[in-house]
Design a protein around this motif. Structure first.
Motif, PDB file in Angstrom:
ATOM      1  N   LYS A  64       1.865  -8.296   8.745  1.00  8.83           N
ATOM      2  CA  LYS A  64       0.750  -8.536   9.664  1.00  8.83           C
ATOM      3  C   LYS A  64       0.434  -7.279  10.479  1.00  8.83           C
ATOM      4  O   LYS A  64       1.299  -6.446  10.724  1.00  8.83           O
ATOM      5  CB  LYS A  64       1.115  -9.662  10.638  1.00  8.83           C
ATOM      6  N   PHE A  65      -0.808  -7.176  10.907  1.00  9.07           N
ATOM      7  CA  PHE A  65      -1.258  -6.162  11.870  1.00  9.07           C
ATOM      8  C   PHE A  65      -0.978  -4.729  11.409  1.00  9.07           C
ATOM      9  O   PHE A  65      -0.719  -3.846  12.223  1.00  9.07           O
ATOM     10  CB  PHE A  65      -0.616  -6.395  13.250  1.00  9.07           C
ATOM     11  N   CYS A  66      -1.052  -4.490  10.106  1.00  9.68           N
ATOM     12  CA  CYS A  66      -0.887  -3.121   9.609  1.00  9.68           C
ATOM     13  C   CYS A  66      -2.231  -2.408   9.597  1.00  9.68           C
ATOM     14  O   CYS A  66      -3.286  -3.033   9.475  1.00  9.68           O
ATOM     15  CB  CYS A  66      -0.288  -3.124   8.210  1.00  9.68           C
ATOM     16  N   SER A  67      -2.180  -1.089   9.700  1.00  6.77           N
ATOM     17  CA  SER A  67      -3.370  -0.237   9.694  1.00  6.77           C
ATOM     18  C   SER A  67      -3.232   0.740   8.533  1.00  6.77           C
ATOM     19  O   SER A  67      -2.325   1.573   8.532  1.00  6.77           O
ATOM     20  CB  SER A  67      -3.484   0.536  11.012  1.00  6.77           C
ATOM     21  N   ILE A  68      -4.127   0.645   7.560  1.00  8.92           N
ATOM     22  CA  ILE A  68      -4.019   1.453   6.347  1.00  8.92           C
ATOM     23  C   ILE A  68      -5.265   2.321   6.230  1.00  8.92           C
ATOM     24  O   ILE A  68      -6.389   1.815   6.171  1.00  8.92           O
ATOM     25  CB  ILE A  68      -3.850   0.564   5.107  1.00  8.92           C
ATOM     26  N   ASP A 119       2.934  -4.308  11.661  1.00 12.37           N
ATOM     27  CA  ASP A 119       2.488  -3.272  12.601  1.00 12.37           C
ATOM     28  C   ASP A 119       2.821  -1.866  12.099  1.00 12.37           C
ATOM     29  O   ASP A 119       3.226  -0.998  12.862  1.00 12.37           O
ATOM     30  CB  ASP A 119       3.087  -3.520  13.988  1.00 12.37           C
ATOM     31  N   VAL A 120       2.661  -1.659  10.804  1.00 11.84           N
ATOM     32  CA  VAL A 120       2.902  -0.341  10.204  1.00 11.84           C
ATOM     33  C   VAL A 120       1.580   0.413  10.106  1.00 11.84           C
ATOM     34  O   VAL A 120       0.551  -0.163   9.753  1.00 11.84           O
ATOM     35  CB  VAL A 120       3.535  -0.488   8.803  1.00 11.84           C
ATOM     36  N   TRP A 121       1.604   1.708  10.431  1.00 12.61           N
ATOM     37  CA  TRP A 121       0.432   2.568  10.275  1.00 12.61           C
ATOM     38  C   TRP A 121       0.673   3.494   9.096  1.00 12.61           C
ATOM     39  O   TRP A 121       1.672   4.216   9.059  1.00 12.61           O
ATOM     40  CB  TRP A 121       0.200   3.379  11.557  1.00 12.61           C
ATOM     41  N   ILE A 122      -0.240   3.468   8.119  1.00 16.72           N
ATOM     42  CA  ILE A 122      -0.142   4.305   6.933  1.00 16.72           C
ATOM     43  C   ILE A 122      -1.326   5.257   6.933  1.00 16.72           C
ATOM     44  O   ILE A 122      -2.485   4.843   6.874  1.00 16.72           O
ATOM     45  CB  ILE A 122      -0.116   3.455   5.651  1.00 16.72           C
ATOM     46  N   GLY A 123      -1.053   6.553   6.986  1.00 21.58           N
ATOM     47  CA  GLY A 123      -2.080   7.560   7.175  1.00 21.58           C
ATOM     48  C   GLY A 123      -2.873   7.882   5.923  1.00 21.58           C
ATOM     49  O   GLY A 123      -2.575   7.442   4.803  1.00 21.58           O
ATOM     50  N   PHE A 124      -3.881   8.703   6.116  1.00 19.72           N
ATOM     51  CA  PHE A 124      -4.841   9.128   5.103  1.00 19.72           C
ATOM     52  C   PHE A 124      -4.149   9.646   3.837  1.00 19.72           C
ATOM     53  O   PHE A 124      -3.320  10.558   3.891  1.00 19.72           O
ATOM     54  CB  PHE A 124      -5.719  10.222   5.716  1.00 19.72           C
ATOM     55  N   GLU A 125      -4.456   9.013   2.714  1.00 15.33           N
ATOM     56  CA  GLU A 125      -4.005   9.442   1.391  1.00 15.33           C
ATOM     57  C   GLU A 125      -2.484   9.509   1.241  1.00 15.33           C
ATOM     58  O   GLU A 125      -1.966  10.258   0.412  1.00 15.33           O
ATOM     59  CB  GLU A 125      -4.646  10.769   0.978  1.00 15.33           C
ATOM     60  N   ALA A 126      -1.775   8.715   2.018  1.00 12.36           N
ATOM     61  CA  ALA A 126      -0.326   8.616   1.815  1.00 12.36           C
ATOM     62  C   ALA A 126      -0.049   7.919   0.488  1.00 12.36           C
ATOM     63  O   ALA A 126      -0.862   7.128  -0.008  1.00 12.36           O
ATOM     64  CB  ALA A 126       0.319   7.842   2.961  1.00 12.36           C
ATOM     65  N   LEU A 127       1.107   8.211  -0.096  1.00 13.12           N
ATOM     66  CA  LEU A 127       1.497   7.626  -1.376  1.00 13.12           C
ATOM     67  C   LEU A 127       2.849   6.942  -1.217  1.00 13.12           C
ATOM     68  O   LEU A 127       3.835   7.589  -0.841  1.00 13.12           O
ATOM     69  CB  LEU A 127       1.580   8.711  -2.453  1.00 13.12           C
ATOM     70  N   ILE A 128       2.884   5.644  -1.508  1.00 12.63           N
ATOM     71  CA  ILE A 128       4.106   4.856  -1.386  1.00 12.63           C
ATOM     72  C   ILE A 128       4.584   4.522  -2.797  1.00 12.63           C
ATOM     73  O   ILE A 128       3.849   3.930  -3.588  1.00 12.63           O
ATOM     74  CB  ILE A 128       3.864   3.549  -0.602  1.00 12.63           C
ATOM     75  N   MET A 129       5.817   4.874  -3.116  1.00 16.35           N
ATOM     76  CA  MET A 129       6.348   4.707  -4.461  1.00 16.35           C
ATOM     77  C   MET A 129       7.026   3.347  -4.635  1.00 16.35           C
ATOM     78  O   MET A 129       7.446   2.701  -3.662  1.00 16.35           O
ATOM     79  CB  MET A 129       7.341   5.828  -4.769  1.00 16.35           C
ATOM     80  N   ALA A 130       7.143   2.932  -5.882  1.00 17.12           N
ATOM     81  CA  ALA A 130       7.768   1.655  -6.219  1.00 17.12           C
ATOM     82  C   ALA A 130       9.187   1.567  -5.658  1.00 17.12           C
ATOM     83  O   ALA A 130       9.927   2.549  -5.613  1.00 17.12           O
ATOM     84  CB  ALA A 130       7.795   1.481  -7.735  1.00 17.12           C
TER      85      ALA A 130
END
Length: 209
Positions: A64-68, A119-130
């Motif tokens: 919930k409440f994440c910012s992507i 409440d996680v913030w994920i910045g511009f063009e970040a890449l999250i791996m499997a």
């Protein structure tokens, strides 16, 4: 309760992600939003890559409440060619060409789900791996490549992403994890917006032991 797909009037670049996702292998919590300079409703097609749950049963779980931010990508197991194989070439996916009975998913390593906390913030063009789990309250820097789990309330950046700092002292992180404000009823959140948007000292004073 369903939310409007565009939470801000006149802004068609920011969407309530839960309302835009239809893939049953992607779960998104309430009020999480995605911003895209083009069309944020295309998130599951453009931003969730190499995701073949029919073969791997892997999932993307976002709290919930994440910012992507624009261009953040989630790279699943189908993009990881098998590390223990003698060759990099994925022969198993070309069954007709090579006339074999190998299982298709023998071409890649299955590292599991991607799990993003609340409440996680994920910045511009970040890449999250499997296989990565990101803890509650974490911040992922722009264009970071996240290959390992991220601790709650930490800040990571770089390629590969490394922890830059903790956002708060350990006792304050424990307090935030204890009160879990993202699970409060809407009215309680509304009544405490100034406190939640303020500094940690005021929150500690209000809710600390």
């Amino acid at each position: 309760m369903p939310q409007p797909i565009f939470p801000r009037p006149g802004d068609n670049n920011t969407c309530n992600l839960r309302e835009a996702v239809t893939n049953p292998h992607i779960t998104v919590g309430e009020y999480t939003y995605y911003h895209d300079f083009d069309d944020p409703r295309k998130f599951q097609e453009k931003n969730v890559l190499y995701h073949y749950p029919v073969l791997n049963n892997d999932r993307l779980i976002i709290g919930k409440f994440c910012s992507i931010a624009h261009g953040a990508k989630f790279l699943f197991n189908g993009g990881n060619h098998k590390a223990k194989s003698c060759v990099n070439y994925p022969f198993a996916i070309f069954r007709d060409l090579w006339d074999h009975e190998l299982p298709i998913n023998d071409s890649w390593d299955n590292k599991g789900d991607i799990v993003v906390g609340n409440d996680v913030w994920i910045g511009f063009e970040a890449l999250i791996m499997a296989g990565v789990t990101i803890g509650d309250g974490a911040r992922i820097g722009s264009r970071a490549i996240v290959t390992r789990d991220v601790a709650p309330y930490s800040v990571v950046a770089g390629s590969p992403a490394k922890q830059i700092k903790k956002r708060f002292a350990d006792e304050d992180i424990a307090l935030l994890e204890k009160i879990r404000w993202w699970d409060w009823p809407e009215e309680r959140i509304k009544g405490n917006l100034a406190l939640l948007m303020g500094d940690i000292a005021a929150l500690r004073q209000a809710f600390g032991q």
